[in-house]
Motif scaffolding. Sequence first.
Motif, PDB file in Angstrom:
ATOM      1  N   ILE A  37      36.225  34.436  41.303  1.00 29.34           N
ATOM      2  CA  ILE A  37      35.350  35.086  40.321  1.00 29.34           C
ATOM      3  C   ILE A  37      35.082  34.125  39.175  1.00 29.34           C
ATOM      4  CG2 ILE A  37      35.074  37.058  38.789  1.00 29.34           C
ATOM      5  CD1 ILE A  37      35.116  37.752  41.778  1.00 29.34           C
ATOM      6  N   ALA A  38      33.806  33.830  38.934  1.00 23.42           N
ATOM      7  CA  ALA A  38      33.432  32.959  37.823  1.00 23.42           C
ATOM      8  C   ALA A  38      33.413  33.720  36.507  1.00 23.42           C
ATOM      9  CB  ALA A  38      32.075  32.321  38.093  1.00 23.42           C
ATOM     10  N   SER A  39      32.908  34.953  36.520  1.00 20.15           N
ATOM     11  CA  SER A  39      32.922  35.834  35.354  1.00 20.15           C
ATOM     12  C   SER A  39      32.341  37.185  35.765  1.00 20.15           C
ATOM     13  CB  SER A  39      32.130  35.255  34.171  1.00 20.15           C
ATOM     14  OG  SER A  39      30.751  35.231  34.466  1.00 20.15           O
ATOM     15  N   ILE A  40      32.559  38.160  34.903  1.00 22.20           N
ATOM     16  CA  ILE A  40      31.977  39.496  35.109  1.00 22.20           C
ATOM     17  C   ILE A  40      31.410  39.963  33.787  1.00 22.20           C
ATOM     18  CG2 ILE A  40      32.399  41.888  35.803  1.00 22.20           C
ATOM     19  CD1 ILE A  40      34.873  40.936  37.304  1.00 22.20           C
ATOM     20  N   THR A  41      30.143  40.336  33.768  1.00 21.01           N
ATOM     21  CA  THR A  41      29.587  41.039  32.610  1.00 21.01           C
ATOM     22  C   THR A  41      29.775  42.528  32.902  1.00 21.01           C
ATOM     23  OG1 THR A  41      27.365  40.976  33.589  1.00 21.01           O
ATOM     24  CG2 THR A  41      27.942  39.231  32.066  1.00 21.01           C
ATOM     25  N   LEU A  42      30.696  43.132  32.189  1.00 20.68           N
ATOM     26  CA  LEU A  42      31.165  44.464  32.535  1.00 20.68           C
ATOM     27  C   LEU A  42      30.701  45.489  31.508  1.00 20.68           C
ATOM     28  CD1 LEU A  42      33.027  45.958  34.598  1.00 20.68           C
ATOM     29  CD2 LEU A  42      34.903  45.591  32.968  1.00 20.68           C
ATOM     30  N   GLN A  43      30.053  46.533  31.989  1.00 17.16           N
ATOM     31  CA  GLN A  43      29.717  47.688  31.158  1.00 17.16           C
ATOM     32  C   GLN A  43      30.570  48.873  31.607  1.00 17.16           C
ATOM     33  OE1 GLN A  43      26.557  46.054  32.513  1.00 17.16           O
ATOM     34  NE2 GLN A  43      26.975  44.742  30.750  1.00 17.16           N
ATOM     35  N   PRO A  90      36.800  36.899  32.028  1.00 16.73           N
ATOM     36  CA  PRO A  90      36.821  35.451  32.308  1.00 16.73           C
ATOM     37  C   PRO A  90      37.117  35.161  33.774  1.00 16.73           C
ATOM     38  CG  PRO A  90      38.851  36.120  31.248  1.00 16.73           C
ATOM     39  CD  PRO A  90      37.974  37.333  31.233  1.00 16.73           C
ATOM     40  N   PRO A  91      37.031  33.882  34.174  1.00 15.05           N
ATOM     41  CA  PRO A  91      37.275  33.520  35.581  1.00 15.05           C
ATOM     42  C   PRO A  91      38.683  33.897  36.034  1.00 15.05           C
ATOM     43  CG  PRO A  91      36.245  31.697  34.392  1.00 15.05           C
ATOM     44  CD  PRO A  91      36.626  32.716  33.365  1.00 15.05           C
ATOM     45  N   PHE A  92      38.794  34.285  37.320  1.00 14.55           N
ATOM     46  CA  PHE A  92      40.102  34.570  37.900  1.00 14.55           C
ATOM     47  C   PHE A  92      40.008  34.529  39.420  1.00 14.55           C
ATOM     48  CE2 PHE A  92      38.032  38.709  37.739  1.00 14.55           C
ATOM     49  CZ  PHE A  92      38.432  39.331  38.913  1.00 14.55           C
ATOM     50  N   ASP A  93      41.148  34.409  40.034  1.00 12.31           N
ATOM     51  CA  ASP A  93      41.275  34.464  41.489  1.00 12.31           C
ATOM     52  C   ASP A  93      42.179  35.639  41.848  1.00 12.31           C
ATOM     53  OD1 ASP A  93      39.738  32.206  42.283  1.00 12.31           O
ATOM     54  OD2 ASP A  93      41.377  30.898  41.609  1.00 12.31           O
ATOM     55  N   GLY A  94      41.688  36.535  42.647  1.00 13.19           N
ATOM     56  CA  GLY A  94      42.517  37.635  43.134  1.00 13.19           C
ATOM     57  C   GLY A  94      42.582  38.813  42.194  1.00 13.19           C
ATOM     58  N   GLU A  95      43.215  38.635  41.015  1.00 21.29           N
ATOM     59  CA  GLU A  95      43.294  39.707  40.041  1.00 21.29           C
ATOM     60  C   GLU A  95      43.554  39.147  38.654  1.00 21.29           C
ATOM     61  OE1 GLU A  95      46.565  42.168  41.400  1.00 21.29           O
ATOM     62  OE2 GLU A  95      47.882  41.278  39.888  1.00 21.29           O
ATOM     63  N   VAL A 134      28.799  40.736  38.719  1.00 23.25           N
ATOM     64  CA  VAL A 134      29.907  39.836  39.007  1.00 23.25           C
ATOM     65  C   VAL A 134      29.332  38.515  39.494  1.00 23.25           C
ATOM     66  CG1 VAL A 134      30.172  40.884  41.310  1.00 23.25           C
ATOM     67  CG2 VAL A 134      31.999  39.450  40.374  1.00 23.25           C
ATOM     68  N   PHE A 135      29.811  37.424  38.901  1.00 25.36           N
ATOM     69  CA  PHE A 135      29.416  36.077  39.312  1.00 25.36           C
ATOM     70  C   PHE A 135      30.602  35.456  40.043  1.00 25.36           C
ATOM     71  CE2 PHE A 135      27.028  37.219  35.539  1.00 25.36           C
ATOM     72  CZ  PHE A 135      25.732  36.850  35.863  1.00 25.36           C
ATOM     73  N   TYR A 136      30.363  34.941  41.228  1.00 24.32           N
ATOM     74  CA  TYR A 136      31.466  34.445  42.062  1.00 24.32           C
ATOM     75  C   TYR A 136      31.007  33.236  42.861  1.00 24.32           C
ATOM     76  CZ  TYR A 136      29.047  36.796  45.926  1.00 24.32           C
ATOM     77  OH  TYR A 136      28.109  37.185  46.859  1.00 24.32           O
ATOM     78  N   ARG A 137      32.005  32.528  43.402  1.00 27.30           N
ATOM     79  CA  ARG A 137      31.727  31.376  44.250  1.00 27.30           C
ATOM     80  C   ARG A 137      32.154  31.690  45.677  1.00 27.30           C
ATOM     81  NH1 ARG A 137      30.005  27.129  41.472  1.00 27.30           N
ATOM     82  NH2 ARG A 137      30.382  27.069  39.214  1.00 27.30           N
ATOM     83  N   ASN A 138      31.240  31.413  46.605  1.00 28.60           N
ATOM     84  CA  ASN A 138      31.543  31.694  48.000  1.00 28.60           C
ATOM     85  C   ASN A 138      32.341  30.551  48.613  1.00 28.60           C
ATOM     86  OD1 ASN A 138      29.686  29.652  48.451  1.00 28.60           O
ATOM     87  ND2 ASN A 138      28.033  31.046  49.070  1.00 28.60           N
TER      88      ASN A 138
END
Length: 215
Positions: A37-43, A90-95, A134-138
Amino acid sequence: MPDLAFTVEHAEVAPFAAAPLLLFRLRVTSAPAGEAIASITLQCQVQIEATRRGYAPAEQDSLEDLFGTPQRWGETLRTMLWTHTSMVVPPFDGECTVDLPVPCSFDFNVAATRFFHALQEGEIPLLLQFSGTVFYRNADDALQAAPIPWHKEAAFRLPVQLWRDMMARYYPNGAWLCLHRDVFDRLARYKTQRGLASWEHAVARLLDGVEEDIS
């Protein structure tokens, strides 16, 4: 595309804030684990599930202006919108865990404030409904974007005492009441003409039945 899940672990009062603010400790998990996960703009929309708790007689009396008499609650007691909030995860892997800020109003023209103030003990059933992007890298490390589905949500039971303690911290022995300008002007004239020392004295005098013409 990541499949996100949200869990509220607990809530606490923000230690340093200019206005009442709760921090909801939010755990965000993502599957499959290979998509970073690169980032999440969360509402987030926070709902009060008022039908999911019981009410003591004193609480029922205080809630009459919102829901009517308890005999009508089968028709009038309903889920209420509390507030909207947002943040960037912010960026994270898994949780990861983040603090979701939830601003709180002490304006008694707001239905949620009157609801919270009427409660004496127990918990407040909340439903947090999430949306955003959600912005992520494949697997090829290419940046992707996807919407968060509307069905993503999390339930949480907020302790009534936490809300009461927060308001006591920010407004010790006080409350806010918003008046229309013409009503405030009449009250101000009443206070001045009677030489009263404070707004509390002016209101108390009126409540005690000293109701001279103040038009």
